[in-house]
Design a protein around this motif. Structure first.
Motif, PDB file in Angstrom:
ATOM      1  N   SER A 101      10.253  13.292  89.456  1.00 41.88           N
ATOM      2  CA  SER A 101       9.264  12.742  88.365  1.00 41.88           C
ATOM      3  C   SER A 101       7.806  12.413  89.470  1.00 41.88           C
ATOM      4  O   SER A 101       9.369  12.119  90.585  1.00 41.88           O
ATOM      5  CB  SER A 101       9.152  11.956  86.896  1.00 41.88           C
ATOM      6  N   ASP A 102       6.970  12.317  89.422  1.00 45.71           N
ATOM      7  CA  ASP A 102       6.313  11.431  90.362  1.00 45.71           C
ATOM      8  C   ASP A 102       6.936   9.989  91.202  1.00 45.71           C
ATOM      9  O   ASP A 102       7.076   8.787  89.848  1.00 45.71           O
ATOM     10  CB  ASP A 102       4.834  10.757  89.567  1.00 45.71           C
ATOM     11  N   ARG A 103       7.105  10.191  92.460  1.00 48.21           N
ATOM     12  CA  ARG A 103       8.330   9.478  93.044  1.00 48.21           C
ATOM     13  C   ARG A 103       9.944   8.744  92.461  1.00 48.21           C
ATOM     14  O   ARG A 103      10.369   7.705  92.727  1.00 48.21           O
ATOM     15  CB  ARG A 103       7.777   7.687  92.827  1.00 48.21           C
ATOM     16  N   VAL A 104       9.733   9.798  91.436  1.00 45.23           N
ATOM     17  CA  VAL A 104      11.474   9.729  90.958  1.00 45.23           C
ATOM     18  C   VAL A 104      12.512  10.544  90.930  1.00 45.23           C
ATOM     19  O   VAL A 104      12.267  11.911  90.332  1.00 45.23           O
ATOM     20  CB  VAL A 104      11.665   8.446  89.280  1.00 45.23           C
ATOM     21  N   ILE A 105      13.344  10.457  91.603  1.00 38.71           N
ATOM     22  CA  ILE A 105      14.402  11.075  91.476  1.00 38.71           C
ATOM     23  C   ILE A 105      15.893  11.252  91.073  1.00 38.71           C
ATOM     24  O   ILE A 105      16.241   9.423  91.459  1.00 38.71           O
ATOM     25  CB  ILE A 105      14.659  12.125  92.719  1.00 38.71           C
ATOM     26  N   ARG A 106      16.335  11.718  90.109  1.00 40.24           N
ATOM     27  CA  ARG A 106      17.861  11.539  89.438  1.00 40.24           C
ATOM     28  C   ARG A 106      18.611  12.215  89.660  1.00 40.24           C
ATOM     29  O   ARG A 106      18.423  13.587  89.987  1.00 40.24           O
ATOM     30  CB  ARG A 106      17.875  11.509  87.397  1.00 40.24           C
ATOM     31  N   ALA A 107      19.449  11.755  90.465  1.00 46.55           N
ATOM     32  CA  ALA A 107      21.009  12.054  90.473  1.00 46.55           C
ATOM     33  C   ALA A 107      22.354  11.448  90.256  1.00 46.55           C
ATOM     34  O   ALA A 107      22.348  10.733  89.806  1.00 46.55           O
ATOM     35  CB  ALA A 107      20.971  11.890  92.529  1.00 46.55           C
ATOM     36  N   GLY A 108      23.763  12.539  90.688  1.00 49.00           N
ATOM     37  CA  GLY A 108      24.773  12.374  89.999  1.00 49.00           C
ATOM     38  C   GLY A 108      24.795  12.556  88.942  1.00 49.00           C
ATOM     39  O   GLY A 108      24.003  13.816  87.640  1.00 49.00           O
ATOM     40  N   ASP A 109      25.131  11.053  88.087  1.00 49.61           N
ATOM     41  CA  ASP A 109      25.749  11.342  86.565  1.00 49.61           C
ATOM     42  C   ASP A 109      24.245  11.502  86.347  1.00 49.61           C
ATOM     43  O   ASP A 109      23.781  11.737  84.668  1.00 49.61           O
ATOM     44  CB  ASP A 109      26.844  10.692  85.630  1.00 49.61           C
ATOM     45  N   ALA A 110      23.187  10.906  86.295  1.00 50.11           N
ATOM     46  CA  ALA A 110      22.144  10.065  86.442  1.00 50.11           C
ATOM     47  C   ALA A 110      21.367  12.171  86.243  1.00 50.11           C
ATOM     48  O   ALA A 110      20.015  11.721  85.719  1.00 50.11           O
ATOM     49  CB  ALA A 110      20.908   9.129  86.930  1.00 50.11           C
ATOM     50  N   SER A 111      21.655  12.441  86.762  1.00 53.21           N
ATOM     51  CA  SER A 111      20.233  14.319  86.462  1.00 53.21           C
ATOM     52  C   SER A 111      21.401  14.739  85.195  1.00 53.21           C
ATOM     53  O   SER A 111      21.019  16.089  84.996  1.00 53.21           O
ATOM     54  CB  SER A 111      21.538  15.167  88.057  1.00 53.21           C
ATOM     55  N   GLY A 112      23.174  14.361  84.854  1.00 50.77           N
ATOM     56  CA  GLY A 112      23.363  15.147  83.717  1.00 50.77           C
ATOM     57  C   GLY A 112      24.432  15.245  83.982  1.00 50.77           C
ATOM     58  O   GLY A 112      25.232  15.159  85.604  1.00 50.77           O
ATOM     59  N   PHE A 113      25.826  15.494  83.281  1.00 50.15           N
ATOM     60  CA  PHE A 113      27.598  15.035  83.112  1.00 50.15           C
ATOM     61  C   PHE A 113      28.118  16.123  82.695  1.00 50.15           C
ATOM     62  O   PHE A 113      27.603  16.123  80.752  1.00 50.15           O
ATOM     63  CB  PHE A 113      27.825  13.380  83.112  1.00 50.15           C
ATOM     64  N   ILE A 114      28.628  16.371  83.049  1.00 49.62           N
ATOM     65  CA  ILE A 114      29.668  18.022  82.538  1.00 49.62           C
ATOM     66  C   ILE A 114      31.106  18.026  81.664  1.00 49.62           C
ATOM     67  O   ILE A 114      31.447  16.748  82.864  1.00 49.62           O
ATOM     68  CB  ILE A 114      29.720  19.195  82.619  1.00 49.62           C
ATOM     69  N   ASP A 115      31.687  18.117  80.987  1.00 48.55           N
ATOM     70  CA  ASP A 115      33.011  17.858  80.844  1.00 48.55           C
ATOM     71  C   ASP A 115      34.333  17.536  82.284  1.00 48.55           C
ATOM     72  O   ASP A 115      33.827  18.827  83.245  1.00 48.55           O
ATOM     73  CB  ASP A 115      33.999  19.152  79.932  1.00 48.55           C
ATOM     74  N   PRO A 116      35.408  17.190  82.184  1.00 49.66           N
ATOM     75  CA  PRO A 116      35.675  16.764  83.603  1.00 49.66           C
ATOM     76  C   PRO A 116      36.576  17.961  83.736  1.00 49.66           C
ATOM     77  O   PRO A 116      37.656  16.953  85.062  1.00 49.66           O
ATOM     78  CB  PRO A 116      36.140  15.001  83.968  1.00 49.66           C
TER      79      PRO A 116
END
Length: 423
Positions: A291-306
């Motif tokens: 979103s404006d000025r915000v980027i989500r990365a890693g587990d904050a972008s989504g997490f799936i079964d390991p």
């Protein structure tokens, strides 16, 4: 109490979280000459699960300039992954060095406390500022930038301003939770019960260092060797199945070990755990990654079964790309760019590549074909490439995967292969 920090000289980027995604973004931005601040709520080194890396992790670490430090840290080499049925009757081993479409022949198994600290220290050495034991409490975004409020370990409140924010807050999912963007996979509510153990009988010789994935009827174990006599072992099962047992996590774990021959035979010299770690409902997605000025990365972008050990690869790859697109946006003076939108598409595609395997992994038709491997048309080599961490598959490899998934569908409908029991 200290007064709020002055915002007269704002940062280029503030990063929430110092794990693999946050440190990868911080290193990328610092190397580009950006003024970067990492706010990490814990004190490193700290315990973390997810210790098995994939060969293609190396590509990102070489770009970040940290691979030499990782390779010299004494981590256990990982040359392959073994998948076993719980009753011990079948085993499939993927040797990364023998895959026709796999460029990197091996990875490492890491104790995350040590590994994550290497990555974060490298970010500092590249010029990023890291403030540990700093808990982010609030965020405001406007046309001019972002304002982040956090509390330090003494309880004092501070405010910092920046042009951009990268949310690498892990499973706490800070910005997405504030915006109510998290959605759990409805049919994939799991619980993981895990700990580190001594005395586990792990493969030796050419298979020394392999990760073991033991498939039960509707659950699975991981066994990841970290040192000669330290192994990470975890049980993943449906949350509903766990609740139906009406037992404490440690009891459920011990009973699963006892009733799974492929695990029990390796636990004959292992003392019962005094306690276990537990994680629940960990598979989710966010309906927006930028979103404006915000980027989500890693587990904050989504997490799936390991199950396929993709977590650190997805985190570092998304962190690296997030850093690059944030740097470009700052150069352009824009709050949203086409590169940021492309980042969201790329991240979803990488997650989706593993999710198609994860969804099928728990089904009988997939398991029955997977445990009767055939490399005809090099289908197993294509699977090897994915499970090694290749996220940009050539067309001919993608077609081989589609062929394999097509055979899984045919087996489900018509039983084209032996109906081996999964237990």
């Amino acid at each position: 109490m200290n007064p709020p920090e002055s915002s007269e000289h704002p940062w280029d980027v503030v990063i929430i979280g110092g794990g693999p995604a946050g440190s990868s973004a911080a290193t990328t931005l610092a190397q580009a000459g950006r003024k970067v601040l990492v706010l990490e709520k814990e004190k490193f080194p700290r315990f973390h699960i997810g210790e098995s890396l994939l060969p293609y992790n190396r590509q990102v670490y070489e770009e970040l300039g940290v691979w030499e430090k990782i390779s010299q840290a004494g981590f256990m080499r990982k040359k392959g992954a073994q998948f076993l049925l719980g009753d011990g009757t079948r085993k499939v081993r993927l040797d990364f060095s023998k895959g026709s479409f796999t460029e990197f022949p091996e990875a490492v198994q890491v104790e995350r406390a040590k590994f994550d600290n290497i990555l974060l220290t490298h970010s500092q050495e590249c010029g990023a500022e890291v403030r540990q034991e700093s808990l982010v409490q609030d965020l405001q975004v406007d046309a001019d930038g972002v304002a982040v409020k956090y509390r330090d370990k003494e309880g004092a409140s501070h405010q910092v301003k920046a042009k951009f924010l990268i949310d690498a807050s892990g499973l706490s999912n800070f910005t997405a939770n504030r915006e109510n963007r998290r959605t759990y996979y409805a049919e994939h509510k799991k619980i993981a019960i895990f700990n580190h153990f001594a005395g586990v009988d792990m493969p030796q010789g050419e298979e020394y260092g392999d990760i073991l994935v033991i498939r039960r009827n509707n659950s699975w174990f991981w066994m990841i060797p970290l040192e000669d006599d330290k192994v990470s072992v975890g049980l993943v099962m449906d949350r509903g199945d766990f609740q139906a047992l009406g037992q404490e996590p440690r009891q459920v774990f011990e009973e699963a070990v006892r009733t799974t021959p492929a695990v029990q035979e390796r636990f004959t010299k292992v003392a019962p755990p005094a306690s276990v770690h537990v994680a629940t409902d960990f598979s989710y997605r966010n309906n927006s990654l930028v979103s404006d000025r915000v980027i989500r990365a890693g587990d904050a972008s989504g997490f799936i079964d390991p199950v396929f050990s993709s977590g650190v690869l997805l985190a570092t790859t998304s962190g690296r790309q997030a850093g690059l697109v944030a740097d470009e946006a700052i150069k352009l003076g824009e709050s949203m760019t086409p590169a940021m939108q492309a980042y969201e598409t790329d991240t979803r595609n990488r997650i989706g590549q593993y999710w198609q395997f994860i969804e099928r992994f728990y089904t009988q038709p997939f398991a029955q074909l997977f445990f009767q491997p055939s490399n005809r048309f090099k289908m197993m080599c294509s699977i090897n490439a994915v499970l090694a961490g290749c996220t940009r598959l050539p067309f001919h490899v993608r077609m081989r995967l589609r062929l394999f998934f097509g055979l899984v569908w045919l087996h489900k409908k018509f039983g084209i292969a032996e109906q081996i029991p999964i237990k």
